[in-house]
Design an enzyme around this catalytic site. Sequence first.
Site, PDB file in Angstrom:
ATOM      1  N   ARG A  77      15.701   8.542  41.332  1.00  0.00           N
ATOM      2  CA  ARG A  77      15.410   9.819  41.202  1.00  0.00           C
ATOM      3  C   ARG A  77      14.224  10.119  42.373  1.00  0.00           C
ATOM      4  O   ARG A  77      13.224   9.670  42.214  1.00  0.00           O
ATOM      5  CB  ARG A  77      14.869  10.341  39.666  1.00  0.00           C
ATOM      6  CG  ARG A  77      16.026  10.345  38.732  1.00  0.00           C
ATOM      7  CD  ARG A  77      17.285  11.260  39.133  1.00  0.00           C
ATOM      8  NE  ARG A  77      18.359  11.416  37.808  1.00  0.00           N
ATOM      9  CZ  ARG A  77      19.431  10.810  37.976  1.00  0.00           C
ATOM     10  NH1 ARG A  77      19.608   9.912  39.387  1.00  0.00           N
ATOM     11  NH2 ARG A  77      20.120  10.540  37.299  1.00  0.00           N
TER      12      ARG A  77
ATOM     13  N   ARG B 245      11.767  33.700  56.691  1.00  0.00           N
ATOM     14  CA  ARG B 245      11.619  32.233  55.928  1.00  0.00           C
ATOM     15  C   ARG B 245      12.697  31.429  56.828  1.00  0.00           C
ATOM     16  O   ARG B 245      13.715  31.396  56.813  1.00  0.00           O
ATOM     17  CB  ARG B 245      12.305  32.439  54.556  1.00  0.00           C
ATOM     18  CG  ARG B 245      11.218  33.056  53.739  1.00  0.00           C
ATOM     19  CD  ARG B 245       9.899  32.542  53.479  1.00  0.00           C
ATOM     20  NE  ARG B 245       9.178  32.798  52.377  1.00  0.00           N
ATOM     21  CZ  ARG B 245       8.045  32.477  51.959  1.00  0.00           C
ATOM     22  NH1 ARG B 245       7.137  31.707  52.759  1.00  0.00           N
ATOM     23  NH2 ARG B 245       7.504  33.141  51.029  1.00  0.00           N
TER      24      ARG B 245
ATOM     25  N   ALA C  71       3.094  36.154  47.415  1.00  0.00           N
ATOM     26  CA  ALA C  71       2.848  34.967  46.764  1.00  0.00           C
ATOM     27  C   ALA C  71       2.349  33.886  47.891  1.00  0.00           C
ATOM     28  O   ALA C  71       2.355  34.124  49.105  1.00  0.00           O
ATOM     29  CB  ALA C  71       4.295  34.298  46.399  1.00  0.00           C
TER      30      ALA C  71
ATOM     31  N   LEU D 223       0.482  29.254  48.210  1.00  0.00           N
ATOM     32  CA  LEU D 223       0.067  28.095  47.516  1.00  0.00           C
ATOM     33  C   LEU D 223      -1.274  28.242  47.072  1.00  0.00           C
ATOM     34  O   LEU D 223      -2.039  28.969  47.500  1.00  0.00           O
ATOM     35  CB  LEU D 223       0.154  27.071  48.566  1.00  0.00           C
ATOM     36  CG  LEU D 223       1.512  26.796  49.612  1.00  0.00           C
ATOM     37  CD1 LEU D 223       1.336  25.894  50.509  1.00  0.00           C
ATOM     38  CD2 LEU D 223       2.652  26.470  48.391  1.00  0.00           C
TER      39      LEU D 223
ATOM     40  N   GLU E 284      -4.078  36.145  47.601  1.00  0.00           N
ATOM     41  CA  GLU E 284      -2.874  36.232  48.250  1.00  0.00           C
ATOM     42  C   GLU E 284      -2.551  37.800  48.318  1.00  0.00           C
ATOM     43  O   GLU E 284      -1.976  38.184  49.519  1.00  0.00           O
ATOM     44  CB  GLU E 284      -2.017  35.458  47.654  1.00  0.00           C
ATOM     45  CG  GLU E 284      -1.870  33.929  47.801  1.00  0.00           C
ATOM     46  CD  GLU E 284      -1.583  33.551  49.320  1.00  0.00           C
ATOM     47  OE1 GLU E 284      -1.002  34.234  50.010  1.00  0.00           O
ATOM     48  OE2 GLU E 284      -2.033  32.446  49.651  1.00  0.00           O
TER      49      GLU E 284
ATOM     50  N   GLU F 185      -1.628  39.401  51.953  1.00  0.00           N
ATOM     51  CA  GLU F 185      -0.352  39.884  52.322  1.00  0.00           C
ATOM     52  C   GLU F 185      -0.323  41.440  52.364  1.00  0.00           C
ATOM     53  O   GLU F 185       0.629  41.910  53.398  1.00  0.00           O
ATOM     54  CB  GLU F 185       0.674  39.273  51.756  1.00  0.00           C
ATOM     55  CG  GLU F 185       0.666  37.793  51.969  1.00  0.00           C
ATOM     56  CD  GLU F 185       1.846  37.058  51.249  1.00  0.00           C
ATOM     57  OE1 GLU F 185       2.407  37.787  50.237  1.00  0.00           O
ATOM     58  OE2 GLU F 185       1.743  35.713  51.343  1.00  0.00           O
TER      59      GLU F 185
ATOM     60  N   PRO G 167      13.532  22.270  38.804  1.00  0.00           N
ATOM     61  CA  PRO G 167      13.113  21.291  38.026  1.00  0.00           C
ATOM     62  C   PRO G 167      13.912  19.981  38.230  1.00  0.00           C
ATOM     63  O   PRO G 167      13.505  18.989  37.653  1.00  0.00           O
ATOM     64  CB  PRO G 167      13.033  21.918  36.670  1.00  0.00           C
ATOM     65  CG  PRO G 167      13.924  22.877  36.597  1.00  0.00           C
ATOM     66  CD  PRO G 167      13.984  23.549  38.168  1.00  0.00           C
ATOM     67  N   GLY G 168      15.046  20.246  38.919  1.00  0.00           N
ATOM     68  CA  GLY G 168      15.821  19.230  39.276  1.00  0.00           C
ATOM     69  C   GLY G 168      15.285  18.294  40.261  1.00  0.00           C
ATOM     70  O   GLY G 168      15.780  17.006  40.186  1.00  0.00           O
TER      71      GLY G 168
ATOM     72  N   GLU H  70       7.023  21.471  40.958  1.00  0.00           N
ATOM     73  CA  GLU H  70       6.378  22.641  41.667  1.00  0.00           C
ATOM     74  C   GLU H  70       6.447  23.818  40.257  1.00  0.00           C
ATOM     75  O   GLU H  70       7.624  23.948  39.793  1.00  0.00           O
ATOM     76  CB  GLU H  70       6.899  23.429  42.698  1.00  0.00           C
ATOM     77  CG  GLU H  70       6.418  24.702  43.210  1.00  0.00           C
ATOM     78  CD  GLU H  70       7.187  25.237  44.272  1.00  0.00           C
ATOM     79  OE1 GLU H  70       6.598  26.561  44.746  1.00  0.00           O
ATOM     80  OE2 GLU H  70       8.375  24.961  44.778  1.00  0.00           O
TER      81      GLU H  70
ATOM     82  N   GLU I  85       2.807  35.598  59.439  1.00  0.00           N
ATOM     83  CA  GLU I  85       2.329  36.818  58.942  1.00  0.00           C
ATOM     84  C   GLU I  85       2.159  37.812  59.766  1.00  0.00           C
ATOM     85  O   GLU I  85       2.156  39.099  59.407  1.00  0.00           O
ATOM     86  CB  GLU I  85       0.932  36.430  58.408  1.00  0.00           C
ATOM     87  CG  GLU I  85       0.877  35.231  57.214  1.00  0.00           C
ATOM     88  CD  GLU I  85      -0.325  34.901  56.649  1.00  0.00           C
ATOM     89  OE1 GLU I  85      -0.652  34.316  55.488  1.00  0.00           O
ATOM     90  OE2 GLU I  85      -1.381  35.042  57.770  1.00  0.00           O
TER      91      GLU I  85
END
Length: 215
Positions: free
Chosen positions: A39, A66, A78, A80, A96, A100, A118-119, A123, A145
């Site tokens: 995995r 993106r 949003a 990090l 943030e 922004e 979650p797979g 995060e 930005e």
Amino acid sequence: MPDQLHAFEAVASEKVYEGPIFAVRRDEVTMPGGGTAMRDVVEHDGAVAVVAMNDDGAIAMVNQYRHPMGRRLLEIPAGLLDHSGEEEPVAAAQRELAEETALGAREWHVLVDLAPSPGFTDEMVRVFLATDLRYCEMAEQEDEELDMTVEWVPMPDAVRMVLSGEIVNSTSVSAILAATMVTDDDTPLRCADAPWPGRPTALAARKGRPVEAEQ
């Protein structure tokens, strides 16, 4: 149902990649029936996001490019969590939002905690609801930005855009739909500094930083 659920244990682990934002490790994990399987796991510091709602019920959203998607997406603000591990999640969200949208807020609550994928990654994203908004000085912007724009979207329109596929960012989709449940002051919301048991720790531990999941 079995009498006892299987305990998935990593019997071996190796680092595949380590960069400034995430790392990838490969685990050999025990499987039900006696075998093992490989995995790959993306280790991530986690992120924060903000539903900033004004008195008219509109939310501040950012239109930004993106690169993995090859197009611009409409998303809630949003970013990090600070890589040092010393920044509290609500402070990161406040930073943030200001960076922004040039907005601040007097009222902050935890809206939802999310595991986007979650797979394959640990995060987690903590989403805050910010109200009683005010304008503040915007930080200097750079890279993508510089092309980012802010749009005020009425909540009914945001829901419609989610359901029509115009808003596809998973954090934004979840946050918008969750925010529709916040109808009055009786809606139970967690305080801004509520514990975050799911906050990722693997990448911080790999880099020797003192971040611990909150209990």
